[in-house]
Design a protein around this motif. Structure first.
Motif, PDB file in Angstrom:
ATOM      1  N   UNK A 274      17.269  25.869  65.514  1.00 53.71           N
ATOM      2  CA  UNK A 274      16.531  25.641  66.544  1.00 53.71           C
ATOM      3  C   UNK A 274      15.532  24.519  66.860  1.00 53.71           C
ATOM      4  N   UNK A 275      14.563  24.625  65.850  1.00 52.63           N
ATOM      5  CA  UNK A 275      13.414  23.246  65.281  1.00 52.63           C
ATOM      6  C   UNK A 275      14.390  22.070  65.390  1.00 52.63           C
ATOM      7  N   UNK A 276      15.340  21.958  64.852  1.00 48.41           N
ATOM      8  CA  UNK A 276      15.766  20.426  63.920  1.00 48.41           C
ATOM      9  C   UNK A 276      16.382  19.973  65.964  1.00 48.41           C
ATOM     10  N   UNK A 277      17.057  20.722  66.612  1.00 45.48           N
ATOM     11  CA  UNK A 277      17.543  20.446  67.938  1.00 45.48           C
ATOM     12  C   UNK A 277      16.353  20.090  69.376  1.00 45.48           C
ATOM     13  N   UNK A 300      19.730  21.204  59.444  1.00 47.77           N
ATOM     14  CA  UNK A 300      19.125  19.323  60.328  1.00 47.77           C
ATOM     15  C   UNK A 300      20.947  18.999  60.578  1.00 47.77           C
ATOM     16  N   UNK A 301      22.207  19.186  59.672  1.00 50.36           N
ATOM     17  CA  UNK A 301      23.342  18.418  60.220  1.00 50.36           C
ATOM     18  C   UNK A 301      23.499  19.674  61.075  1.00 50.36           C
ATOM     19  N   UNK A 302      23.221  20.802  61.378  1.00 52.73           N
ATOM     20  CA  UNK A 302      23.905  21.523  61.812  1.00 52.73           C
ATOM     21  C   UNK A 302      23.906  21.776  63.584  1.00 52.73           C
ATOM     22  N   UNK A 303      22.222  20.817  63.554  1.00 55.00           N
ATOM     23  CA  UNK A 303      21.153  20.456  65.209  1.00 55.00           C
ATOM     24  C   UNK A 303      21.745  19.490  65.597  1.00 55.00           C
ATOM     25  N   UNK A 304      22.421  18.384  64.602  1.00 59.97           N
ATOM     26  CA  UNK A 304      22.852  17.020  64.192  1.00 59.97           C
ATOM     27  C   UNK A 304      23.988  17.016  65.232  1.00 59.97           C
ATOM     28  N   UNK A 305      25.044  18.260  64.851  1.00 60.76           N
ATOM     29  CA  UNK A 305      26.802  17.897  65.413  1.00 60.76           C
ATOM     30  C   UNK A 305      26.153  18.820  66.329  1.00 60.76           C
TER      31      UNK A 305
END
Length: 476
Positions: A274-277, A300-305
């Motif tokens: 959530x922070x990366x989103x 980071x990858x999960x948020x970007x994807x």
């Protein structure tokens, strides 16, 4: 006049010494480039990569040994000689190995491929190639301050028959479970393949040559820049990966650090998804991609994807994330090396490039018992007869059988056991339940009461090398 002359000598000297590392330690490097393979098409760039890396490392203060197109025996000899040089220099030595050429993973082990390899089947690779763990174990066997291993070795599998059963790319090497002071860098992420490149050098070596020459950059930041540069140069198809257990600082080139803006800085503390989103939301896709690649975490990858789902970059991020999680699960199974661990992997990933290997490992381990220690094993007293040996050669004499039929009373331990060998399990009856208590190893127990036979058959033999932890049972 004299003061002016001295000043004219001091200033150029200061500039000169600021352009190279301040070498408190000895620096030794072994650079290997494998291009002229005999049984498969030659690779154009590894020889070029080796020459360019040798020059860069020499400029960075390393005493460099360069070798190209080595056979298996020659590669082993060079590694052994290099370890001897490190040992002779002493414990304050930085030892670096750079390898460019083919690399494979077989049964979860990574292998570097000599030019004389000619496998007819997958089982030939462990015999004809050189295990990466053997190189790491050799380097850690001699005192040194730091070990740096750089592998431009994840090019495509050149053996079509092997590619049907072996996993893609290389397996994970986690430096954190090995000896402290180790840094390992791969030209691409685990389970993926790297490109040889269309220029004079591979994308990985090209990026490393540029980043290592920048003054004052810590090694971790150097390889963040390498990661980003390779990702950009290959349009997202290739992203290097590294693992570190370093406890000291290292810079290829000393001097004042470049502006922090040159590399996007990750958060001081690890961000959640959530922070990366929140961080990536609203940013242009290329800007967000740079932040994600430099950070390199699953979050980071999960948020970007999720934010850029359906876009080419979003699909690349999802592919990286799925592959990385699969390779982590595979690494866990390899470290456990039990049939149950490989079955658990197949439950999670029933159809992947590692499925055939997982099934093969289960088959190899079919006769190996689960040796997980248990503090107590309880079975109903009425079932004791089911566990008794049925082989006539193991049956007790009649008089002993009569003694065994008598009620077994709970008795206290005798005098302290002798430290002369393994102590068998202690069996007592508590409330009509037979309790087998397993004592600590390397203790001889003097049995009390009627003899009870317990047989354990262990099948298998060989060992699987495990970096940083000596050997462990392989079940072959």
């Amino acid at each position: 006049m004299l003061r002016r002359s001295l000043l004219g000598l001091i200033v150029p000297a200061a500039i000169l010494f600021g352009a190279v590392p301040a070498l408190a330690e000895s620096r030794l490097a072994l650079v290997i480039g494998q291009s002229a393979y005999k049984s498969v098409p030659a690779l154009p760039n590894p020889a070029n990569d080796a020459r360019a890396m040798s020059q860069m490392l020499t400029d960075a203060g390393f005493a460099v040994t360069t070798a190209s197109d080595l056979s298996q025996d020659e590669m082993r000899a060079r590694i052994s000689d290099f370890a001897g040089q490190v040992a002779a220099k002493g414990a304050d030595t930085v030892a670096l190995v750079f390898y460019a050429g083919h690399g494979l993973q077989i049964d979860g082990e990574n292998y570097l491929v000599p030019v004389d390899v000619d496998p007819k089947r997958e089982a030939d690779i462990p015999i004809q190639a050189v295990r990466l763990n053997d190189i790491l174990n050799t380097l850690t066997s001699v005192p040194s301050r730091m070990r740096i291993v750089l592998l431009d070795a994840c090019r495509n599998n050149p053996f079509p028959e092997l590619s049907k059963t072996a996993g893609h790319g290389l397996a994970i090497v986690d430096a954190k479970i090995g000896a402290p002071g180790t840094f390992v860098s791969f030209s691409t992420s685990p389970g993926a393949e790297a490109e040889d490149g269309s220029g004079a050098n591979s994308p990985y070596t090209t990026a490393l040559l540029a980043s290592a020459k920048e003054p004052g950059i810590p090694i971790e930041d150097t390889f963040k820049r390498v990661r980003l540069a390779v990702n950009k140069a290959t349009d997202g198809r290739q992203t290097p990966w590294d693992s570190s257990s370093l406890t000291d600082d290292f810079r290829f080139t000393a001097g004042a650090a470049a502006s922090p803006a040159a590399t996007p800085a990750p958060a001081a503390t690890k961000r959640t998804v959530d922070g990366w989103k929140r961080e990536l939301q609203g940013k242009p896709v290329e800007v967000a991609n740079e932040l994600m690649v430099v950070d390199g975490t699953d979050e980071a990858y999960e948020a970007f994807a999720a934010i850029f789902a359906g876009t080419p970059r979003g699909l690349q991020a999802r592919d990286w994330l799925d592959r990385h999680r699969r390779m982590v699960a595979w690494n866990d199974a390899i470290l456990a090396n039990t049939a149950a661990a490989y079955r658990s992997f197949l439950v999670l990933y029933p159809d992947s490039d590692l499925t055939a290997t997982a099934r093969k490992m289960i088959e190899r381990l079919r006769y190996r018992p689960d040796l997980t220690p248990a503090l107590a094993l309880s079975v109903p007293a009425t079932n004791v007869a089911l566990a008794a040996p049925t082989c006539p050669c193991n049956a007790a004499p009649p008089q002993e059988q009569q003694k065994a039929a008598a009620p077994v009373k709970k008795r206290a331990d005798p005098d302290p056991p002798r430290r002369a060998g393994k102590r068998p399990p202690r069996v007592v009856v508590e409330d009509d339940v037979v309790v087998v208590r397993r004592p600590p190893p390397a203790v001889v127990y003097e049995p009390v009461g009627p003899p009870i036979g317990i047989g354990i058959g262990i099948g298998g033999g060989g060992y699987r090398g495990h970096y940083g932890g000596g050997y462990r049972r392989g079940g072959y």
